[in-house]
Scaffold this motif. Sequence first.
Motif, mmCIF file in Angstrom:
data_model
loop_
_atom_site.group_PDB
_atom_site.id
_atom_site.type_symbol
_atom_site.label_atom_id
_atom_site.label_comp_id
_atom_site.label_asym_id
_atom_site.label_seq_id
_atom_site.Cartn_x
_atom_site.Cartn_y
_atom_site.Cartn_z
ATOM 1 N N GLN A 78 0.815 -1.220 0.000
ATOM 2 C CA GLN A 78 0.000 0.000 0.000
ATOM 3 C C GLN A 78 0.850 1.272 0.000
ATOM 4 O OE1 GLN A 78 -3.435 -0.088 -0.310
ATOM 5 N NE2 GLN A 78 -2.903 -2.246 -0.668
ATOM 6 N N GLY A 79 2.097 1.166 0.406
ATOM 7 C CA GLY A 79 2.945 2.350 0.430
ATOM 8 C C GLY A 79 3.453 2.773 -0.935
ATOM 9 N N GLN A 80 3.337 1.905 -1.935
ATOM 10 C CA GLN A 80 3.866 2.223 -3.269
ATOM 11 C C GLN A 80 3.153 3.405 -3.915
ATOM 12 O OE1 GLN A 80 3.676 -2.003 -4.794
ATOM 13 N NE2 GLN A 80 5.679 -1.421 -5.592
ATOM 14 N N ALA A 81 1.916 3.640 -3.554
ATOM 15 C CA ALA A 81 1.186 4.781 -4.101
ATOM 16 C C ALA A 81 1.698 6.101 -3.539
ATOM 17 C CB ALA A 81 -0.305 4.636 -3.804
ATOM 18 N N LEU A 82 2.435 6.028 -2.427
ATOM 19 C CA LEU A 82 2.924 7.232 -1.762
ATOM 20 C C LEU A 82 4.402 7.484 -2.002
ATOM 21 C CD1 LEU A 82 1.215 6.631 1.702
ATOM 22 C CD2 LEU A 82 0.442 8.201 -0.081
ATOM 23 N N SER A 83 5.188 6.401 -2.130
ATOM 24 C CA SER A 83 6.645 6.530 -2.210
ATOM 25 C C SER A 83 7.221 5.450 -3.112
ATOM 26 C CB SER A 83 7.256 6.399 -0.803
ATOM 27 O OG SER A 83 8.657 6.282 -0.864
ATOM 28 N N LYS A 84 8.270 5.834 -3.823
ATOM 29 C CA LYS A 84 8.965 4.872 -4.684
ATOM 30 C C LYS A 84 10.032 4.091 -3.934
ATOM 31 C CE LYS A 84 12.300 8.366 -6.300
ATOM 32 N NZ LYS A 84 12.793 9.132 -7.476
ATOM 33 N N ALA A 85 10.140 4.280 -2.620
ATOM 34 C CA ALA A 85 11.150 3.563 -1.840
ATOM 35 C C ALA A 85 10.939 2.059 -1.953
ATOM 36 C CB ALA A 85 11.099 3.995 -0.380
ATOM 37 N N GLY A 86 12.041 1.323 -2.100
ATOM 38 C CA GLY A 86 11.960 -0.115 -2.285
ATOM 39 C C GLY A 86 11.367 -0.848 -1.106
ATOM 40 N N VAL A 87 11.407 -0.251 0.085
ATOM 41 C CA VAL A 87 10.872 -0.916 1.266
ATOM 42 C C VAL A 87 9.373 -1.142 1.150
ATOM 43 C CG1 VAL A 87 10.422 1.203 2.570
ATOM 44 C CG2 VAL A 87 11.002 -0.890 3.798
ATOM 45 N N ALA A 125 16.528 -4.170 -0.660
ATOM 46 C CA ALA A 125 17.200 -5.133 -1.528
ATOM 47 C C ALA A 125 18.275 -4.464 -2.382
ATOM 48 C CB ALA A 125 16.181 -5.834 -2.424
ATOM 49 N N ASP A 126 18.096 -3.182 -2.724
ATOM 50 C CA ASP A 126 19.088 -2.473 -3.536
ATOM 51 C C ASP A 126 20.210 -1.879 -2.696
ATOM 52 O OD1 ASP A 126 17.860 -0.346 -2.262
ATOM 53 O OD2 ASP A 126 17.110 0.595 -4.092
ATOM 54 N N GLY A 127 20.199 -2.112 -1.387
ATOM 55 C CA GLY A 127 21.242 -1.611 -0.501
ATOM 56 C C GLY A 127 20.934 -0.284 0.147
ATOM 57 N N ASP A 128 19.920 0.432 -0.335
ATOM 58 C CA ASP A 128 19.533 1.684 0.302
ATOM 59 C C ASP A 128 19.045 1.418 1.723
ATOM 60 O OD1 ASP A 128 20.190 3.593 -1.511
ATOM 61 O OD2 ASP A 128 18.146 4.199 -2.010
ATOM 62 N N VAL A 129 19.295 2.373 2.607
ATOM 63 C CA VAL A 129 18.970 2.210 4.032
ATOM 64 C C VAL A 129 18.011 3.305 4.462
ATOM 65 C CG1 VAL A 129 19.932 2.286 6.366
ATOM 66 C CG2 VAL A 129 21.140 1.053 4.557
ATOM 67 N N TRP A 130 17.066 2.911 5.288
ATOM 68 C CA TRP A 130 16.144 3.850 5.929
ATOM 69 C C TRP A 130 16.320 3.703 7.428
ATOM 70 C CZ3 TRP A 130 10.057 3.310 5.815
ATOM 71 C CH2 TRP A 130 9.479 4.431 6.425
ATOM 72 N N GLY A 320 12.916 8.209 -2.486
ATOM 73 C CA GLY A 320 11.486 8.099 -2.261
ATOM 74 C C GLY A 320 11.054 8.604 -0.905
ATOM 75 N N ILE A 321 12.014 8.868 -0.008
ATOM 76 C CA ILE A 321 11.737 9.475 1.289
ATOM 77 C C ILE A 321 12.744 10.608 1.472
ATOM 78 C CG2 ILE A 321 11.490 9.124 3.768
ATOM 79 C CD1 ILE A 321 11.079 6.172 3.237
ATOM 80 N N ALA A 322 12.268 11.787 1.815
ATOM 81 C CA ALA A 322 13.140 12.953 1.926
ATOM 82 C C ALA A 322 12.813 13.733 3.183
ATOM 83 C CB ALA A 322 12.974 13.855 0.700
ATOM 84 N N ALA A 323 13.755 14.582 3.582
ATOM 85 C CA ALA A 323 13.558 15.419 4.764
ATOM 86 C C ALA A 323 12.516 16.489 4.474
ATOM 87 C CB ALA A 323 14.871 16.068 5.171
#
Length: 367
Positions: A78-87, A125-130, A320-323
């Motif tokens: 459901q978060g894909q509609a809000l953010s392109k973050a892979g999580v 999965a792409d190595g990006d960290v949140w 996909g997530i910013a300050a």
Amino acid sequence: MRDRFGRYRQPAGFALIGVIIAGVVVAFAATAGWLTPSRLSGADVVDALEQHNGAHPGFRRAHQKGVCVVGHFDSNGQGQALSKAGVFVPGRTPVFGRFALAVGTPYSPDGVPAPRSLALNLTQADGDVWRMAMNHVPLFPVGTVRDFVALQQATAPIPDTGKPDPARLAAFMAAHPEARAFGALMKSTPTPSSFANGSYYSINAFRFVDAGGRSQVVRWSLAPEAAFAALDRSRFGALNAQDPDFLFNDLLTRLQAGPQRWHLLITLAEPGDRSDNATVQWPATRTQVDVGTLVIDRAALEENGPCRDVTFDPLVLPAGIAASDDPLLSARSAAYAVSLRRRSGEPPQPSALARDGAVPTPMEPRR
């Protein structure tokens, strides 16, 4: 004195100094600041924390008493509609993190009116960290870096009494209605009886960016599946006497019985909602989207757990997530870096909790 494991222990009574001020926590310290608008550096803020909390070499400068946890995040898509973050792609993301008390000493008993915190590291999965650092109260007592430092100074214990200077504290509170509002919220909100049955809040606002580049201001929270129960604050003294680590032992007892779960809820701002001030709550009517489930299934002490040498910097964000424009975000980033640098140059300390090695079973009370 030594505990049953041969470690030196500081008397628990010292942990209360400077923690409780008229029922309001003084070691808030989930944030700190740097540079604009106050021209304070991360080092200046960490200095203020050290002057307030005392010296505890080898430990974090805030939220010192904690335990590492490990698990995963299951996205429901459901978060894909809000953010392109892979999580937010449907599937599983590994997680580690840390439960802690917002106290100024690693040896505080658990029965204090302090915020509980949960910090997390999610690796896509792409190595990006949140990374995120949350408290169980949904707002912060001050909105600027300078006010945070002034809060530390106003609530610092003085040598004569071991308590803050009453006149200085009164002057600060009189000049800061947002801090009074926070104190009222802390007093009126029931305290969760467990790390596992409390909600946790991002406090600051962020921006989600979708695949088309559309930006949405958000805050987030974690809502527990465990049934809420409140602690009787009048029994803090008795609880501490029975087991000064009762919150951590409760968490580990629950984990021994099975994984603990929270739902990640994204709250969507509407026009007029403040994104630059962590002391201001948004209306309860704002839309929330459940984007998946955090699952915590085991814990480890910090000396051998994955959270020890990590700063849960809220500006470590995936695409996909910013300050947002909240100045406390850069503040937290700078101060966390200084804290890590200082403790990295000090002899490493074992966990303040009384258990050796990994923790598959409940920790035993200190003797």
